[in-house]
Design a protein around this motif. Structure first.
Motif: not given
Length: 246
Positions: A66, A27, A69
């Protein structure tokens, strides 16, 4: 006019995270890519064969989860899961098997130290002038051979920093990249492709990509050094797939 005022990077397909030896999360890299104005980003941690910082095979599905997401949270950015597989001298000439290719959106391949079955000791000694004249010609042949075999045996999207950490026949490798449709990386982290190597590679039909090879989020989207080298070599910037003139 400065390079950064004349050109822009559209996507960065070579970045690392804490899943190998990067310093940021997936992220973190995503946020940095958006801040840099990119439209695409790939997370490409080091292949699992590296003895000290290869990604764990058990983390492949964790990374995919991930990214899945994050996609709806950052719809302005296309996010891909890749891997920077290590070129080796056995098997399919990568430390990622052909069966594992389906775990990724695409696979990069590059040569690194710290890999079994990759002539690493000889290349390291040669690079540090600890065995002058002993390894050179043999390593040039062996390094080039395994690289070309990796290109023809596998569907690689990018050959990362060609020429780094060993002796390689760049003309032969560029020809193989052109024939296999593999992008040749001009790295902003490593010195390769060098200006002279770009000139040699440009004589083929190969196409190029500039990559940050970011190991920290602040370097995601870095492109200026690579474009400067390309311009110095006289490369038509239109042959660099992720660089646009402003």
């Amino acid at each position: 006019m400065a390079t950064k005022d004349k050109y822009k990077m559209t996507f960065d397909y070579h970045t690392h995270t804490t899943f190998s030896h990067g310093k940021g999360s997936i992220e973190d890299n995503v946020k940095a890519a958006i801040a840099a104005g990119l439209t695409g980003l790939a997370i490409t941690d080091h292949g699992p064969g590296h003895l000290t910082y290869g990604v764990k095979r058990s983390d492949f599905p964790v990374m995919r989860t991930e990214i899945d997401r994050l996609k709806p949270l950052y719809p302005q950015l296309s996010i891909y899961l890749g891997v920077e597989a290590n070129i080796i001298s056995s098997g399919n000439y990568l430390d990622v098997t052909k069966a594992e290719f389906s775990d990724f959106d695409f696979v990069l391949g590059g040569y690194h130290y710290g890999i079994p079955h990759g002539y690493c000791v000889g290349n390291w000694l040669d690079a540090h002038h600890l065995a002058p004249g002993f390894y050179g010609k043999k390593l040039l042949i062996k390094n080039t051979d395994m690289t070309i075999k990796a290109l023809y045996e596998n569907d690689l999207k990018i050959l990362t920093h060609p020429g780094d950490k060993g002796r390689f026949d760049i003309a032969a490798i560029a020809k193989a990249c052109a024939e296999t449709g593999t992008l040749m990386e001009i790295s902003t982290w490593h010195a390769h492709l060098t200006t002279e190597e770009i000139k040699i590679s440009a004589k083929t039909e190969a196409e190029f990509i500039v990559s940050s090879d970011a190991h920290t989020p602040d370097r995601v989207g870095s492109f200026m050094g690579g474009v400067d080298r390309a311009l110095e070599a006289g490369l038509d910037v239109s042959r660099i797939v992720n660089i646009e003139e402003i």
